[in-house]
Scaffold this active site. Structure first.
Site, PDB file in Angstrom:
ATOM      1  N   SER A 190       0.779  -1.238   0.000  1.00 56.96           N
ATOM      2  CA  SER A 190       0.000   0.000   0.000  1.00 56.96           C
ATOM      3  C   SER A 190       0.809   1.285   0.000  1.00 56.96           C
ATOM      4  CB  SER A 190      -0.976   0.008   1.173  1.00 56.96           C
ATOM      5  OG  SER A 190      -2.028  -0.877   0.913  1.00 56.96           O
TER       6      SER A 190
ATOM      7  N   ALA B 295     -14.319  -9.385  -0.762  1.00 51.74           N
ATOM      8  CA  ALA B 295     -15.082 -10.194  -1.714  1.00 51.74           C
ATOM      9  C   ALA B 295     -14.621 -11.650  -1.666  1.00 51.74           C
ATOM     10  CB  ALA B 295     -14.920  -9.642  -3.122  1.00 51.74           C
TER      11      ALA B 295
ATOM     12  N   TYR C 288     -10.408   2.784   6.288  1.00 57.18           N
ATOM     13  CA  TYR C 288      -9.523   2.402   5.191  1.00 57.18           C
ATOM     14  C   TYR C 288     -10.212   1.425   4.252  1.00 57.18           C
ATOM     15  CZ  TYR C 288      -4.930   1.361   3.121  1.00 57.18           C
ATOM     16  OH  TYR C 288      -3.854   1.233   2.281  1.00 57.18           O
ATOM     17  N   SER C 289     -10.161   1.717   2.958  1.00 58.90           N
ATOM     18  CA  SER C 289     -10.721   0.816   1.948  1.00 58.90           C
ATOM     19  C   SER C 289      -9.856   0.850   0.700  1.00 58.90           C
ATOM     20  CB  SER C 289     -12.153   1.205   1.581  1.00 58.90           C
ATOM     21  OG  SER C 289     -12.614   0.415   0.498  1.00 58.90           O
ATOM     22  N   ASN C 290      -9.327  -0.303   0.320  1.00 55.79           N
ATOM     23  CA  ASN C 290      -8.507  -0.399  -0.884  1.00 55.79           C
ATOM     24  C   ASN C 290      -9.270   0.004  -2.138  1.00 55.79           C
ATOM     25  OD1 ASN C 290      -5.837  -1.711  -0.027  1.00 55.79           O
ATOM     26  ND2 ASN C 290      -7.370  -2.948   1.019  1.00 55.79           N
TER      27      ASN C 290
ATOM     28  N   GLY D 290       2.901  -0.597   3.939  1.00 54.84           N
ATOM     29  CA  GLY D 290       2.222  -1.468   2.994  1.00 54.84           C
ATOM     30  C   GLY D 290       2.433  -2.938   3.285  1.00 54.84           C
ATOM     31  N   THR D 291       1.438  -3.735   2.911  1.00 56.91           N
ATOM     32  CA  THR D 291       1.505  -5.175   3.060  1.00 56.91           C
ATOM     33  C   THR D 291       0.874  -5.817   1.837  1.00 56.91           C
ATOM     34  OG1 THR D 291       1.306  -5.009   5.455  1.00 56.91           O
ATOM     35  CG2 THR D 291       0.854  -7.154   4.503  1.00 56.91           C
TER      36      THR D 291
END
Length: 396
Positions: free
Chosen positions: A110, A171, A209-211, A352-353
């Site tokens: 991220s 999802a 937080y939302s990708n 980030g991961t």
């Protein structure tokens, strides 16, 4: 892809589904797997600065390997003295026991979001995007769903994670990384996984937080420029500041190009699987970039130094809202977060991961910089130790 999913999922009534920052099993199980290779001999000796003071960074990395059972840890630090030092601990390959490449390439997860946000803000500065315009202004009809309407979501809310968009990593298609290591995803497929869910909250109501926000930001860049997001990031950011070991993978590129430590994903049984070769399309504009610790330091230094954005847009980026889900005192701006340091002042960066790697790092306003990466997603104790190691690297 990002370390923040774990925080979100704990907050979401501990539903237990895994996202791109798949929850690690116990640290003990990781240590047990690695123990046969990561012996004391694999740990770098603790260096000492002039005057005999032990090097706290090397000590911290050694502990992440020995105590937290992580296969490898590597770091690059620019200290108060202006000197840059790189460190390694552990082994670069669990099967062969090879050394960790100094400043090797890693998947930065991220941290990619900051690159994406910079491009959006450059387009804002060029008058091609309005920061407070709706997403529908540029991508009409794209965001529609249960409580989701792109006419009510602004570009700022995307970059700030205040849009209310659900996270596509929740999802079903992304529930088990082991089944999709080499699978290609179109960005629209990722977005559809989010739009099948209910909105998390009304736009602007709170921070979460939302990708998905950065998948939409990538689509926005492509719509406005008419070019692939990876190409725009390369031209506008990577090449502009000379990041020689950083790239946005092209479709189908599953390799890490230069010397790198292998990254490992942990299975449900606690076993570690080599995830270095993977299709990063699952992360795209939210987390696909490959880089090094030193290039990350250079990127954040250039960004905070005003080399990538005009003053007005950099000020917008640094205007933050509380993001306590990420940790005490943490605040989030536009693709950039701030964290208080124990020695005073703020660390500006992201983190980030992605399956196989976790990075923590950033820069201070007075020029210090540090980035630390480990080669599997740590458990809670290891994550806390990474945070402490980063603070120590910048404060001692």
């Amino acid at each position: 892809m990002n370390e923040h999913i774990q925080h979100n999922r704990a907050h979401r009534h501990r539903r237990g589904r895994r996202g791109l920052a798949v929850a690690a099993a116990s640290v003990a199980s990781v240590a047990a797997v690695a123990a046969g290779v990561v012996a004391a001999s694999a740990l770098a000796p603790t260096a000492a600065f002039a005057g005999g003071r032990p090097d706290s960074v090397q000590s911290s990395l050694n502990a992440l390997v020995k105590d937290d059972g992580l296969p490898a840890a590597l770091a690059t630090v620019k200290g108060r003295d202006g000197h840059t030092r790189s460190y390694t601990a552990g082994v670069g390959n669990l099967a062969t026991g090879t050394k960790v490449p100094v400043d090797g390439q890693v998947r930065i997860g991220s941290n990619t979001k900051t690159f994406t946000a910079v491009v959006v803000l450059q387009l804002v500065a060029e008058g091609k995007i309005g920061l407070d315009a709706s997403v529908d202004t540029y991508l009409p009809g794209l965001l529609r769903g249960d409580g989701i309407d792109g006419r009510n979501i602004t570009v700022r809310q995307l970059l700030q994670h205040t849009s209310g968009l659900p996270d596509y990593t929740d999802a079903p298609a992304l529930s088990d990384f082991s089944t999709i290591q080499h699978r290609y995803f179109e960005p629209r497929e990722l977005l559809d996984g989010a739009l099948a869910q209910k909105a998390r909250f009304a736009p602007g109501a709170r921070w979460e937080y939302s990708n998905t926000n950065y998948i939409v930001a990538g689509l926005l860049i492509q719509k406005v420029t008419g070019r692939p997001v990876g190409e725009e990031i390369t031209k506008r950011v990577i090449d502009r500041v000379g990041l020689r070991h950083t790239y946005f993978p092209t479709p189908g590129d599953m390799t890490i190009h230069e010397a790198h430590p292998e990254g490992y994903n942990q299975g449900a049984d606690g076993s570690l699987h080599d995830f270095s070769e993977m299709d990063p399309s699952m992360a795209w504009a939210a987390g696909a970039i490959v880089s090094t610790n030193s290039d990350l330091n250079s990127f954040f230094t250039a960004l905070l130094g005003g080399r990538l954005l005009p003053a007005a847009q950099l000020a917008e980026m640094r205007t933050t809202v509380p993001a306590e889900l990420l940790g005490p005192g943490i605040r989030y701006g536009l693709g950039l977060q701030s964290k208080p340091l124990s020695c005073g002042g703020l660390l500006w960066g992201h983190g980030g991961t992605i399956p196989g790697y976790r990075s923590r790092g950033g820069v201070t306003d007075d020029g210090r910089a540090a980035s630390i990466t480990v080669t599997t997603i740590p458990g809670d104790a290891g994550a806390q130790h990474m945070a402490e190691a980063l603070d120590a690297a910048l404060c001692h």
